[in-house]
Design a protein around this motif. Sequence first.
Motif, PDB file in Angstrom:
ATOM      1  N   PRO A 105       6.309  -6.353  -8.882  1.00 63.35           N
ATOM      2  CA  PRO A 105       6.088  -6.259 -10.335  1.00 63.35           C
ATOM      3  C   PRO A 105       6.576  -4.931 -10.902  1.00 63.35           C
ATOM      4  CG  PRO A 105       4.135  -7.084  -9.208  1.00 63.35           C
ATOM      5  CD  PRO A 105       5.070  -6.599  -8.132  1.00 63.35           C
ATOM      6  N   GLU A 106       6.845  -4.942 -12.202  1.00 65.97           N
ATOM      7  CA  GLU A 106       7.240  -3.718 -12.902  1.00 65.97           C
ATOM      8  C   GLU A 106       6.032  -2.983 -13.468  1.00 65.97           C
ATOM      9  OE1 GLU A 106      10.214  -4.617 -15.786  1.00 65.97           O
ATOM     10  OE2 GLU A 106      11.655  -5.385 -14.310  1.00 65.97           O
ATOM     11  N   THR A 107       4.856  -3.556 -13.297  1.00 62.13           N
ATOM     12  CA  THR A 107       3.630  -2.926 -13.783  1.00 62.13           C
ATOM     13  C   THR A 107       3.174  -1.827 -12.828  1.00 62.13           C
ATOM     14  OG1 THR A 107       2.329  -4.613 -12.634  1.00 62.13           O
ATOM     15  CG2 THR A 107       2.898  -5.043 -14.942  1.00 62.13           C
ATOM     16  N   THR A 108       2.187  -1.052 -13.275  1.00 61.49           N
ATOM     17  CA  THR A 108       1.614  -0.011 -12.431  1.00 61.49           C
ATOM     18  C   THR A 108       0.889  -0.642 -11.248  1.00 61.49           C
ATOM     19  OG1 THR A 108       1.298   1.412 -14.360  1.00 61.49           O
ATOM     20  CG2 THR A 108       0.006   1.941 -12.395  1.00 61.49           C
ATOM     21  N   PRO A 109       1.074  -0.148 -10.035  1.00 66.71           N
ATOM     22  CA  PRO A 109       0.370  -0.715  -8.883  1.00 66.71           C
ATOM     23  C   PRO A 109      -1.139  -0.679  -9.068  1.00 66.71           C
ATOM     24  CG  PRO A 109       2.073   0.829  -8.182  1.00 66.71           C
ATOM     25  CD  PRO A 109       1.959   0.972  -9.653  1.00 66.71           C
ATOM     26  N   ASP A 110      -1.808  -1.681  -8.506  1.00 65.49           N
ATOM     27  CA  ASP A 110      -3.268  -1.727  -8.588  1.00 65.49           C
ATOM     28  C   ASP A 110      -3.925  -0.789  -7.580  1.00 65.49           C
ATOM     29  OD1 ASP A 110      -3.544  -3.894 -10.588  1.00 65.49           O
ATOM     30  OD2 ASP A 110      -2.551  -5.092  -9.046  1.00 65.49           O
ATOM     31  N   PHE A 111      -3.232  -0.517  -6.474  1.00 66.21           N
ATOM     32  CA  PHE A 111      -3.763   0.368  -5.441  1.00 66.21           C
ATOM     33  C   PHE A 111      -2.644   1.287  -4.959  1.00 66.21           C
ATOM     34  CE2 PHE A 111      -5.801  -3.784  -5.082  1.00 66.21           C
ATOM     35  CZ  PHE A 111      -7.146  -3.469  -5.222  1.00 66.21           C
ATOM     36  N   THR A 112      -2.998   2.506  -4.614  1.00 62.85           N
ATOM     37  CA  THR A 112      -2.072   3.444  -3.990  1.00 62.85           C
ATOM     38  C   THR A 112      -2.752   4.028  -2.755  1.00 62.85           C
ATOM     39  OG1 THR A 112      -1.025   4.017  -6.098  1.00 62.85           O
ATOM     40  CG2 THR A 112      -0.707   5.539  -4.272  1.00 62.85           C
ATOM     41  N   VAL A 113      -2.106   3.867  -1.600  1.00 68.78           N
ATOM     42  CA  VAL A 113      -2.670   4.359  -0.345  1.00 68.78           C
ATOM     43  C   VAL A 113      -1.687   5.354   0.263  1.00 68.78           C
ATOM     44  CG1 VAL A 113      -3.517   3.749   1.947  1.00 68.78           C
ATOM     45  CG2 VAL A 113      -3.858   2.163   0.032  1.00 68.78           C
ATOM     46  N   ASP A 114      -2.112   6.589   0.437  1.00 70.64           N
ATOM     47  CA  ASP A 114      -1.278   7.627   1.050  1.00 70.64           C
ATOM     48  C   ASP A 114      -1.664   7.767   2.522  1.00 70.64           C
ATOM     49  OD1 ASP A 114      -0.180   8.023  -1.425  1.00 70.64           O
ATOM     50  OD2 ASP A 114      -1.165   9.951  -1.806  1.00 70.64           O
ATOM     51  N   LEU A 115      -0.681   7.583   3.411  1.00 76.74           N
ATOM     52  CA  LEU A 115      -0.937   7.671   4.844  1.00 76.74           C
ATOM     53  C   LEU A 115       0.049   8.660   5.472  1.00 76.74           C
ATOM     54  CD1 LEU A 115      -1.488   3.879   5.619  1.00 76.74           C
ATOM     55  CD2 LEU A 115      -3.226   5.673   5.539  1.00 76.74           C
ATOM     56  N   PRO A 116      -0.431   9.713   6.117  1.00 74.75           N
ATOM     57  CA  PRO A 116       0.462  10.666   6.768  1.00 74.75           C
ATOM     58  C   PRO A 116       0.992  10.112   8.081  1.00 74.75           C
ATOM     59  CG  PRO A 116      -1.811  11.282   7.173  1.00 74.75           C
ATOM     60  CD  PRO A 116      -1.856  10.088   6.250  1.00 74.75           C
ATOM     61  N   THR A 117       2.186  10.526   8.449  1.00 69.31           N
ATOM     62  CA  THR A 117       2.687  10.267   9.796  1.00 69.31           C
ATOM     63  C   THR A 117       2.674  11.593  10.552  1.00 69.31           C
ATOM     64  OG1 THR A 117       5.023  10.643   9.242  1.00 69.31           O
ATOM     65  CG2 THR A 117       4.171   8.412   8.962  1.00 69.31           C
ATOM     66  N   ARG A 118       2.587  11.509  11.872  1.00 64.69           N
ATOM     67  CA  ARG A 118       2.522  12.712  12.694  1.00 64.69           C
ATOM     68  C   ARG A 118       3.921  13.126  13.145  1.00 64.69           C
ATOM     69  NH1 ARG A 118      -1.405   9.291  14.798  1.00 64.69           N
ATOM     70  NH2 ARG A 118      -0.037   8.799  16.533  1.00 64.69           N
ATOM     71  N   PRO A 119       4.152  14.414  13.367  1.00 60.33           N
ATOM     72  CA  PRO A 119       5.475  14.865  13.806  1.00 60.33           C
ATOM     73  C   PRO A 119       5.929  14.199  15.103  1.00 60.33           C
ATOM     74  CG  PRO A 119       4.172  16.731  13.066  1.00 60.33           C
ATOM     75  CD  PRO A 119       3.247  15.555  13.084  1.00 60.33           C
ATOM     76  N   GLU A 120       4.979  13.841  15.991  1.00 58.68           N
ATOM     77  CA  GLU A 120       5.340  13.231  17.272  1.00 58.68           C
ATOM     78  C   GLU A 120       5.165  11.714  17.258  1.00 58.68           C
ATOM     79  OE1 GLU A 120       0.883  13.712  17.599  1.00 58.68           O
ATOM     80  OE2 GLU A 120       2.566  14.590  16.508  1.00 58.68           O
ATOM     81  N   GLN A 121       4.976  11.131  16.078  1.00 61.24           N
ATOM     82  CA  GLN A 121       4.623   9.710  16.023  1.00 61.24           C
ATOM     83  C   GLN A 121       5.716   8.801  16.584  1.00 61.24           C
ATOM     84  OE1 GLN A 121       2.379   8.685  12.637  1.00 61.24           O
ATOM     85  NE2 GLN A 121       2.661   6.488  12.835  1.00 61.24           N
ATOM     86  N   ALA A 122       6.982   9.146  16.360  1.00 60.61           N
ATOM     87  CA  ALA A 122       8.064   8.314  16.889  1.00 60.61           C
ATOM     88  C   ALA A 122       8.049   8.292  18.418  1.00 60.61           C
ATOM     89  CB  ALA A 122       9.415   8.809  16.383  1.00 60.61           C
ATOM     90  N   LEU A 123       7.621   9.397  19.032  1.00 60.26           N
ATOM     91  CA  LEU A 123       7.548   9.451  20.495  1.00 60.26           C
ATOM     92  C   LEU A 123       6.457   8.518  21.019  1.00 60.26           C
ATOM     93  CD1 LEU A 123       7.945  13.308  20.998  1.00 60.26           C
ATOM     94  CD2 LEU A 123       9.691  11.533  21.248  1.00 60.26           C
ATOM     95  N   TYR A 124       5.363   8.403  20.264  1.00 61.12           N
ATOM     96  CA  TYR A 124       4.324   7.443  20.631  1.00 61.12           C
ATOM     97  C   TYR A 124       4.827   6.010  20.409  1.00 61.12           C
ATOM     98  CZ  TYR A 124       0.788  11.157  20.826  1.00 61.12           C
ATOM     99  OH  TYR A 124       0.069  12.277  21.159  1.00 61.12           O
ATOM    100  N   TYR A 125       5.380   5.778  19.222  1.00 57.17           N
ATOM    101  CA  TYR A 125       5.733   4.399  18.870  1.00 57.17           C
ATOM    102  C   TYR A 125       6.791   3.825  19.810  1.00 57.17           C
ATOM    103  CZ  TYR A 125       6.682   0.219  16.230  1.00 57.17           C
ATOM    104  OH  TYR A 125       6.826  -1.104  15.881  1.00 57.17           O
ATOM    105  N   ARG A 126       7.719   4.653  20.288  1.00 59.20           N
ATOM    106  CA  ARG A 126       8.776   4.125  21.153  1.00 59.20           C
ATOM    107  C   ARG A 126       8.214   3.574  22.459  1.00 59.20           C
ATOM    108  NH1 ARG A 126      11.764   7.908  24.666  1.00 59.20           N
ATOM    109  NH2 ARG A 126      13.681   7.034  23.837  1.00 59.20           N
ATOM    110  N   MET A 127       6.988   3.963  22.811  1.00 60.56           N
ATOM    111  CA  MET A 127       6.347   3.443  24.019  1.00 60.56           C
ATOM    112  C   MET A 127       5.934   1.980  23.856  1.00 60.56           C
ATOM    113  SD  MET A 127       4.146   6.833  25.119  1.00 60.56           S
ATOM    114  CE  MET A 127       3.468   6.097  26.603  1.00 60.56           C
ATOM    115  N   ASN A 128       6.031   1.450  22.624  1.00 58.63           N
ATOM    116  CA  ASN A 128       5.831   0.019  22.421  1.00 58.63           C
ATOM    117  C   ASN A 128       7.040  -0.796  22.880  1.00 58.63           C
ATOM    118  OD1 ASN A 128       3.182  -0.103  21.058  1.00 58.63           O
ATOM    119  ND2 ASN A 128       4.196   1.048  19.439  1.00 58.63           N
ATOM    120  N   GLY A 129       8.162  -0.095  23.194  1.00 63.03           N
ATOM    121  CA  GLY A 129       9.299  -0.813  23.760  1.00 63.03           C
ATOM    122  C   GLY A 129      10.649  -0.491  23.172  1.00 63.03           C
ATOM    123  N   ASP A 130      10.708   0.177  22.002  1.00 60.63           N
ATOM    124  CA  ASP A 130      11.997   0.512  21.388  1.00 60.63           C
ATOM    125  C   ASP A 130      12.395   1.916  21.823  1.00 60.63           C
ATOM    126  OD1 ASP A 130      14.170   1.198  19.799  1.00 60.63           O
ATOM    127  OD2 ASP A 130      13.396   0.196  18.028  1.00 60.63           O
TER     128      ASP A 130
END
Length: 282
Positions: free
Chosen positions: A164-189
């Motif tokens: 939609p072009e309207t204002t979002p009903d919810f806004t959720v801010d979630l930080p990522t960690r500097p080492e997060q890609a190193l963790y996530y790659r252990m899922n197989g990528d």
Amino acid sequence: MIHLQQLLDYPIPEGRQKLSRRDVAFYALSVGLGQDPLDTRQLPFVDFTRALPALPFQSVVLAPDGFWMADPKTGIDAVRVVHGEQSMTFHAPLPIDGEVIGRSRVANVIDKGEGKGALVYLEKELVDAASGRLIATLESTVFARANGGFGGPAGPLKPVHTVPETTPDFTVDLPTRPEQALYYRMNGDLNPLHADPAIAAKAGYPQPILHGLCTLGVCGHAVLRALCNYEPERMASISVRFSAPVLAGDTIRVEIWRDGSFRARVIERDVVVINNGKAVIR
């Protein structure tokens, strides 16, 4: 060069994977749950000592079929492929302490023309190995940038959801960690683009980038919080279009509408990284 029928008939290997409570908890941690030690709504997803629920969108990393596009028989220049879109429909909960099977096929190939690349539409069914029950249906779009002009069909193209072009009903801010890609790659990528600074620099990035599917997981978390009250069984489906990379350590702002539409941007650079998002909530 792509030979259409040969690619449509390509026997993608079947994937199998055992799933434990640790695997389920680790995936939740790898997409950012558990960062707030006082948020007891997140704790059930990451504490593997209890009977924990699985995040339904973990389906996207399970029972991988390998990087089969690198086989010369596909005709695809695998070095220049990009994951463009991903959708998942959830039929049943993931079996904790069980085994899943992934069966994939090439559903269609769209020729965008010489110099414009090709779109490879893939479908995957994830099933419970013990019961044969369908757990999830996954559809993805791979953009083969070097493979246009092979004489294939120009359509039909998959429809794109418009937020939609309207204002979002919810806004959720979630930080990522500097080492997060190193963790996530252990899922197989294990693509080194997400771990090796030298490889990232050759690709034009100042540092290793987060996996697109990790960004999808962050968005799934935001939708689970805003629309599902952390009840994963309420999420019926989710789909996204990848629009820009995330650097590990970025803060992702997910803008969500009550109808399940969403998009995500990196606050630090005001760049939209996920667009045309849509979740169906039960």
